[in-house]
Design an enzyme around this catalytic site. Sequence first.
Site, PDB file in Angstrom:
ATOM      1  N   ARG A  77       8.087  -2.548 -13.802  1.00 25.58           N
ATOM      2  CA  ARG A  77       8.764  -2.872 -15.055  1.00 25.58           C
ATOM      3  C   ARG A  77       9.488  -1.637 -15.572  1.00 25.58           C
ATOM      4  O   ARG A  77       8.959  -0.526 -15.536  1.00 25.58           O
ATOM      5  CB  ARG A  77       7.710  -3.330 -16.073  1.00 25.58           C
ATOM      6  CG  ARG A  77       8.276  -3.793 -17.401  1.00 25.58           C
ATOM      7  CD  ARG A  77       7.125  -4.213 -18.300  1.00 25.58           C
ATOM      8  NE  ARG A  77       7.580  -4.600 -19.620  1.00 25.58           N
ATOM      9  CZ  ARG A  77       6.769  -4.820 -20.648  1.00 25.58           C
ATOM     10  NH1 ARG A  77       5.459  -4.698 -20.479  1.00 25.58           N
ATOM     11  NH2 ARG A  77       7.241  -5.170 -21.814  1.00 25.58           N
ATOM     12  N   ALA A 101       0.792  -1.230   0.000  1.00 25.02           N
ATOM     13  CA  ALA A 101       0.000   0.000   0.000  1.00 25.02           C
ATOM     14  C   ALA A 101       0.823   1.279   0.000  1.00 25.02           C
ATOM     15  O   ALA A 101       0.265   2.365  -0.141  1.00 25.02           O
ATOM     16  CB  ALA A 101      -0.940   0.000   1.207  1.00 25.02           C
ATOM     17  N   ARG A 146      11.039 -10.451 -18.297  1.00 29.88           N
ATOM     18  CA  ARG A 146      10.048 -10.990 -17.364  1.00 29.88           C
ATOM     19  C   ARG A 146      10.686 -11.997 -16.411  1.00 29.88           C
ATOM     20  O   ARG A 146      10.208 -12.185 -15.299  1.00 29.88           O
ATOM     21  CB  ARG A 146       8.870 -11.571 -18.137  1.00 29.88           C
ATOM     22  CG  ARG A 146       8.131 -10.468 -18.870  1.00 29.88           C
ATOM     23  CD  ARG A 146       6.729 -10.779 -19.301  1.00 29.88           C
ATOM     24  NE  ARG A 146       6.118  -9.544 -19.781  1.00 29.88           N
ATOM     25  CZ  ARG A 146       5.234  -8.825 -19.123  1.00 29.88           C
ATOM     26  NH1 ARG A 146       4.844  -9.223 -17.928  1.00 29.88           N
ATOM     27  NH2 ARG A 146       4.734  -7.718 -19.616  1.00 29.88           N
ATOM     28  N   HIS A 163      -1.172 -11.827 -19.797  1.00 35.18           N
ATOM     29  CA  HIS A 163      -0.970 -10.417 -19.474  1.00 35.18           C
ATOM     30  C   HIS A 163       0.483 -10.050 -19.759  1.00 35.18           C
ATOM     31  O   HIS A 163       1.290  -9.835 -18.867  1.00 35.18           O
ATOM     32  CB  HIS A 163      -1.310 -10.159 -18.006  1.00 35.18           C
ATOM     33  CG  HIS A 163      -1.223  -8.715 -17.612  1.00 35.18           C
ATOM     34  ND1 HIS A 163      -2.077  -7.759 -18.114  1.00 35.18           N
ATOM     35  CD2 HIS A 163      -0.378  -8.063 -16.772  1.00 35.18           C
ATOM     36  CE1 HIS A 163      -1.764  -6.584 -17.590  1.00 35.18           C
ATOM     37  NE2 HIS A 163      -0.726  -6.736 -16.776  1.00 35.18           N
TER      38      HIS A 163
END
Length: 346
Positions: free
Chosen positions: A107, A34, A113, A203
């Site tokens: 990213r 958060a 990845r 994705h």
Amino acid sequence: MLSRGYIAFRGLLSRTGCLNIEQKRNAQVSIVGAANEIGSNLAILLKQNKYITRLNLYDDDEKVLRVGAELSEIPKGPVVTSYNGNSFLPASIRFSHLIIMVSRVPRRPGYTRDQMLEVNAPPVQKLCRTMADVNPDAFLAISTNPINSIIPLASSLLFRYSAYDAAKIFGITHIDTCRARAYASKALNVNPRHLHIPVIGGHSDKTITPLFSNITPSHYKVDPCQADTLTRLVKKAGMEVINNKLGIDSATLAMAWSINEFADNILQAMYGDYVVVNSYTSNPHYGTRFFSGPTRVGCYGIVETCNSNFNMTEYEKHILGNAITDINKDVARGEEYARVIAEVKH
């Protein structure tokens, strides 16, 4: 299914296992990560959610305490509690009905990845281990990249920890259909609220497969030339944001907005509705073990995963065929990494 002890202790669930519809604000939600831009923006959006009683914020960064303190000055919405540091992770997710993980190293240009998986896997493992210990019945929604590998990784870890429920773990890919709606609305000059466009596959740039041929309402039409352009825009949208931010960060505001829309839908499902969200889940219908697309969810979790009943153009079939090969590689990479880190830890 939620355990009887959990239901009795919380006193928040009806006899069917759904949240009590008569009490419109009694859900507890945790955001893990958060303190970052996505997490803090998501927190202020969820602070306005009518279904939530308690909103727990967790992060390794002590900045989360300041985020929580500021949100607590807003005189409406759920009670906000902030937690900082490894020892407080259990308290931050205990009793939560929905845990949303947005922790990530963003990213950046040149990042593969594989590199993102290596960096982002440890916090996922920490959360999975903690969930297994203190709250195995919660819905778990993850936006941490690379989602194509992270969800198989998390699923494998939860299975190892005897806490896996395929109906309750989601990779949040709602951003893809949000972007597809936004781009199509501009091309068609219509309100995006009126559009629904399934985005299937995975994705990542190579696996996102928008199905503009399946746009609804069906009186809207996207011609083949438009579809090709819009598909390229959706596939490259994430990297375009990174380039616009000069490589400093990835998408944050649009991600927070789309995760909030996803979370609101999931909370509606917990109250007994059936909703459809775009998510990457355990799914065997396309020759892969995990797949993204419109997913039907009820109060116990996933009711129906994305199936193969779409009528696709030859162009869409070609894109999806290439995507499936990459998805299988990504899934295998995530599952193998789960085995490696589990062995290292034990």
